[in-house]
Design an enzyme around this catalytic site. Structure first.
Site, short mmCIF file in Angstrom:
data_model
loop_
_atom_site.label_atom_id
_atom_site.label_comp_id
_atom_site.label_asym_id
_atom_site.label_seq_id
_atom_site.Cartn_x
_atom_site.Cartn_y
_atom_site.Cartn_z
N ASP A 288 0.92 -1.05 -0.07
CA ASP A 288 -0.08 0.13 0.10
C ASP A 288 0.72 1.21 0.07
OD1 ASP A 288 -2.12 -1.76 0.17
OD2 ASP A 288 -1.79 -1.84 2.51
N LYS B 180 2.07 2.19 -5.13
CA LYS B 180 3.01 1.63 -6.63
C LYS B 180 2.10 1.74 -7.75
CE LYS B 180 3.05 -2.34 -4.55
NZ LYS B 180 2.65 -2.10 -3.17
N GLY C 37 -4.63 -4.41 -4.25
CA GLY C 37 -5.70 -3.29 -4.63
C GLY C 37 -5.16 -2.29 -4.97
N HIS C 38 -5.06 -1.69 -6.31
CA HIS C 38 -4.52 -0.51 -6.81
C HIS C 38 -5.52 0.50 -7.20
CE1 HIS C 38 -0.85 -3.18 -7.99
NE2 HIS C 38 -0.84 -2.83 -6.76
N GLN D 179 2.04 -6.01 -2.96
CA GLN D 179 2.44 -5.84 -1.81
C GLN D 179 3.83 -5.48 -1.49
OE1 GLN D 179 1.33 -9.63 -3.07
NE2 GLN D 179 -0.84 -8.64 -2.36
#
Ligand code: IMP
Length: 426
Positions: A13, A16, A40-41, A225
């Site tokens: 988080d 990225k 999750g992005h 991650q």
């Protein structure tokens, strides 16, 4: 232009997705190489367009010239991928260019059940997983009983493999965890249907990427991650089950080292983690609340509130060493505006001994007490900063501390979620 890798320097988080999206503007391929839909992005376009939340599809999807690739090191939940693709299509995105490795392993329903129930059995030792079946799917890969994307293309083979796997899984589900057994033929029919929907995307991504790189095309390797969640180098056992560090970028994509010209670290100006495990710089509850609400520190995948703490130079030094960062990008600096002073951990005190190195022993890491240096905060909002001169001097001090610990330059700071809220240094 050869390949560049983007790697998280903390517990995930770090932001990225924003940088993958930015760098993808100049890349031909964007490749996810590990993890699954535990990631999750969030992408916020600078043009005021709709923000996107992605879990499996690489963060480059809104760049039409960049081909998104899901590499062999990813674990794919076919139901999730099909639904993510149809959501993207309904938002007007063209997903036809996506390429999915035939060798990527599958997350099957029994993996998700086992992830949920085995965590319950661990009690106070639980990892706090995302419950998406990630660990059980990687376990089966290592145990050589995993199913792969290519198996979705032939219902007969799929059924044979499922019958063999379920002989053991159903025993475990029923006898250890008191769960209902699963029916091989039902799963084979359902998953081969998903296979038909995914068939146009499935290919040999290793040849695709290597041929492209040999022709001089460029690729961006997108880590999910972060270093401290890496199965080998992270805060084991409170880690994910894949290699989130630079080694995983090669094995999870099939791209050899010689094509990777730059390793880009992304680190947040403070630290967060979700799930259980040691966290030396975890902040007091009031500061955590301030960071959570200003930084919107809730998991993109699970919605869980993230644990928040202060910038940790020991972690950064370690992450930079493991990955060989060539440059780092410091994100969410705007969230720290308004703090009178900002604690930065420059070392740990472990049993009375001061160290700047990450302890190798789990118990020492549990007992590490951060040694803080207070840096002067800044009161002004920095969200509109466009160039280095727009940033307060105190930010410069923060950047220098980060550069010293990482042993490389800070190439940009991010002062807001949108693409244009990024200040690049020359
Ligand atoms: P798993 O990856 O679901 O097995 O979860 C293992 C650990 O990694 C848990 O502590 C999760 O909270 C953490 N984790 C997995 N994915 C992410 C992520 O994308 N960001 C932050 N933490 C994550």
């Amino acid at each position: 232009m050869p390949a560049k890798a983007i790697i998280g320097g903390q517990w995930g988080d770090e932001g990225k997705g924003k940088y993958t999206d930015i760098f993808a503007a100049h890349a031909r391929y964007a490749v996810r190489f590990q993890g699954g839909n535990n990631a999750g992005h969030t992408i916020v376009p600078g043009d005021g367009g709709r923000s996107l939340r992605l879990h499996l599809v690489p963060s480059s999807i809104r760049r039409p010239g960049c081909i998104p690739v899901i590499g062999n090191g990813v674990v794919v939940d076919p139901e999730v991928l099909v639904s993510e693709l149809s959501q993207l299509e309904s938002l007007g995105y063209d997903v036809s260019a996506l390429r999915l490795s035939a060798n990527a392993h599958l997350i099957m329903p029994y993996h998700k059940i086992l992830d949920r129930v085995s965590e319950r059995y661990l009690g106070k030792n639980r990892v706090g997983t995302t419950k998406k079946g990630i660990g059980p799917a990687y376990s089966d890969k290592a145990a050589r009983i995993g199913l792969r994307v290519q198996d979705l293309l032939d219902e007969k083979i799929l059924l044979e493999k499922l019958e063999s796997v379920l002989r053991e899984k159903n025993q475990i589900l029923a006898k250890v965890y008191n769960q209902l057994p699963l029916e091989a033929s039902e799963l084979a029919a359902r998953y081969s249907e998903l296979g038909k929907q995914l068939a146009p995307y499935i290919c040999d991504t290793v040849s695709l990427l290597n041929e492209a790189l040999e022709k001089g095309e460029s690729a961006l390797l997108e880590g999910a991650q972060g270093t401290l969640l890496d199965i080998d180098h992270g805060s084991y056992p409170f880690v994910t089950s894949s290699s989130c560090t630079i080694g995983g970028a090669c094995s999870g994509s099939g791209i050899p080292l010689r094509h990777i010209s730059k390793v880009i670290g992304v680190v947040k100006a403070y630290v967060t983690r979700v799930g259980a495990g040691p966290f030396p710089t975890e902040a007091d509850p009031l500061s955590q609340e301030m960071i959570v609400s200003k930084g919107k520190e809730f998991g993109t995948t699970t919605g869980r509130k993230r644990r928040c703490g202060w910038f940790d130079c020991v972690l950064l030094r370690y992450a930079s060493r493991i990955n060989g960062f060539d440059e780092i990008h410091l994100t969410k600096l705007d969230v720290l505006s308004g703090f009178e002073s900002i604690p930065v951990a420059i070392a740990y005190d472990i049993g009375g001994k001061k160290t700047k190195d990450m302890p190798y022993h789990q118990s020492e890491f549990h007992h590490a007490r951060p040694i803080y240096e207070e840096i002067q905060g800044w009161s002004e909002e920095i969200r509109r900063a466009q160039k280095p001169e727009d940033l307060p001097l105190e930010v410069r001090q923060f950047v220098e501390i980060a550069e010293e610990s990482a042993g490389c330059r800070v190439a940009s700071v991010s002062v807001g979620p949108a693409e244009d809220q990024t200040v690049f240094f020359d």
